[in-house]
Design an enzyme around this catalytic site. Structure first.
Site, mmCIF file in Angstrom:
data_model
loop_
_atom_site.group_PDB
_atom_site.id
_atom_site.type_symbol
_atom_site.label_atom_id
_atom_site.label_comp_id
_atom_site.label_asym_id
_atom_site.label_seq_id
_atom_site.Cartn_x
_atom_site.Cartn_y
_atom_site.Cartn_z
ATOM 1 N N ASN A 67 -5.703 -1.068 5.845
ATOM 2 C CA ASN A 67 -4.903 -2.478 5.077
ATOM 3 C C ASN A 67 -5.234 -2.916 3.854
ATOM 4 O OD1 ASN A 67 -7.200 -2.154 6.673
ATOM 5 N ND2 ASN A 67 -7.617 -4.379 7.300
ATOM 6 N N GLU A 81 -5.069 -6.929 1.734
ATOM 7 C CA GLU A 81 -5.352 -7.857 1.634
ATOM 8 C C GLU A 81 -4.644 -8.112 0.345
ATOM 9 O OE1 GLU A 81 -8.023 -9.293 3.696
ATOM 10 O OE2 GLU A 81 -7.387 -8.369 5.603
ATOM 11 N N CYS A 121 -0.763 -4.455 6.962
ATOM 12 C CA CYS A 121 -2.009 -3.424 7.666
ATOM 13 C C CYS A 121 -1.351 -1.956 7.776
ATOM 14 C CB CYS A 121 -0.942 -3.341 9.591
ATOM 15 S SG CYS A 121 -0.704 -5.619 9.488
ATOM 16 N N GLU A 126 -0.727 0.467 9.659
ATOM 17 C CA GLU A 126 -0.297 1.583 9.929
ATOM 18 C C GLU A 126 1.342 1.254 8.860
ATOM 19 O OE1 GLU A 126 -1.715 -1.380 11.685
ATOM 20 O OE2 GLU A 126 -1.866 -0.946 13.881
ATOM 21 N N CYS A 152 -0.672 -5.083 16.000
ATOM 22 C CA CYS A 152 0.136 -6.392 15.966
ATOM 23 C C CYS A 152 1.660 -6.485 15.903
ATOM 24 C CB CYS A 152 0.461 -7.092 13.708
ATOM 25 S SG CYS A 152 1.034 -5.856 13.034
ATOM 26 N N CYS A 176 3.528 -4.148 13.252
ATOM 27 C CA CYS A 176 3.195 -2.960 13.407
ATOM 28 C C CYS A 176 4.264 -2.287 14.889
ATOM 29 C CB CYS A 176 2.404 -2.494 13.195
ATOM 30 S SG CYS A 176 1.486 -3.034 11.540
HETATM 31 N N1 THU Z 1 -4.452 -5.032 10.855
HETATM 32 C C1 THU Z 1 -4.116 -3.907 10.321
HETATM 33 O O1 THU Z 1 -3.805 -3.366 8.924
HETATM 34 N N2 THU Z 1 -3.513 -3.397 11.695
HETATM 35 C C2 THU Z 1 -3.507 -3.637 12.914
HETATM 36 O O2 THU Z 1 -2.683 -3.543 13.942
HETATM 37 C C3 THU Z 1 -4.429 -5.324 13.409
HETATM 38 C C4 THU Z 1 -4.329 -5.892 12.113
HETATM 39 C C5 THU Z 1 -5.351 -5.202 9.490
HETATM 40 C C6 THU Z 1 -4.329 -6.717 9.080
HETATM 41 C C7 THU Z 1 -5.358 -7.743 8.464
HETATM 42 O O3 THU Z 1 -5.899 -7.165 6.826
HETATM 43 C C8 THU Z 1 -7.103 -7.567 8.875
HETATM 44 O O4 THU Z 1 -6.281 -6.167 10.001
HETATM 45 C C9 THU Z 1 -7.601 -7.938 9.908
HETATM 46 O O5 THU Z 1 -5.899 -9.109 10.533
#
Ligand code: THU
Length: 133
Positions: free
Chosen positions: A39, A41, A50, A52, A83, A86
């Protein structure tokens, strides 16, 4: 390296200064190559991506558009579910029966499939009846 090891390793590289929640993902393409993502941000929160999504983007950029195996790992009390967005992204590139291993850094795992994660998914068949221009 196994898929889970690849996901575990790339998770360390996650850029998550806002949530502090690092996630790693690894997908195996039909070609046998493993593609990874973490991920990433952003201070403008909705612009974050994310793990994925990163792995899928790496796969497509590597010339592969079909995935046959997925692993997602996070430091969590229980395996984290991808999520909603994804799930749709995974479904774009993998069949319903593709195995998805959800893991924690502590060693818990939960085995599921793309189909179980996104039943009733929107796909190209739903657009089949559009009249030609
Ligand atoms: N996140 C992912 O990278 N993948 C997931 O399946 C769920 C959430 C990340 C997004 C964000 O940077 C952090 O987790 C908190 O939501």
């Amino acid at each position: 390296m196994t898929l889970i090891d690849e996901a575990r390793k790339v998770r360390e590289l996650a850029y998550a200064p806002y949530s502090r929640f690092k996630v790693g993902a690894a997908v195996r393409g039909r070609n046998g190559v493993v593609y990874v993502g973490c991920n990433v941000e952003n201070v403008a929160y909705p612009e974050g991506t994310c793990a994925e999504a990163g792995a899928i983007a790496a796969m497509v950029a590597g010339g592969e558009t079909e995935l046959v195996e997925v692993c997602v790992i996070a430091e969590s009390g229980k395996p984290i579910p991808p999520c909603g967005g994804c799930r749709q992204k995974l479904a774009e590139f993998g069949d319903a029966n593709v195995p998805v291993l959800l893991a924690t850094t502590g060693g818990q795992t939960l085995a599921t499939t793309i189909g179980d994660l996104l039943p009733g998914r929107f796909d190209a068949t739903h657009m089949a009846d559009v009249a030609p221009q």
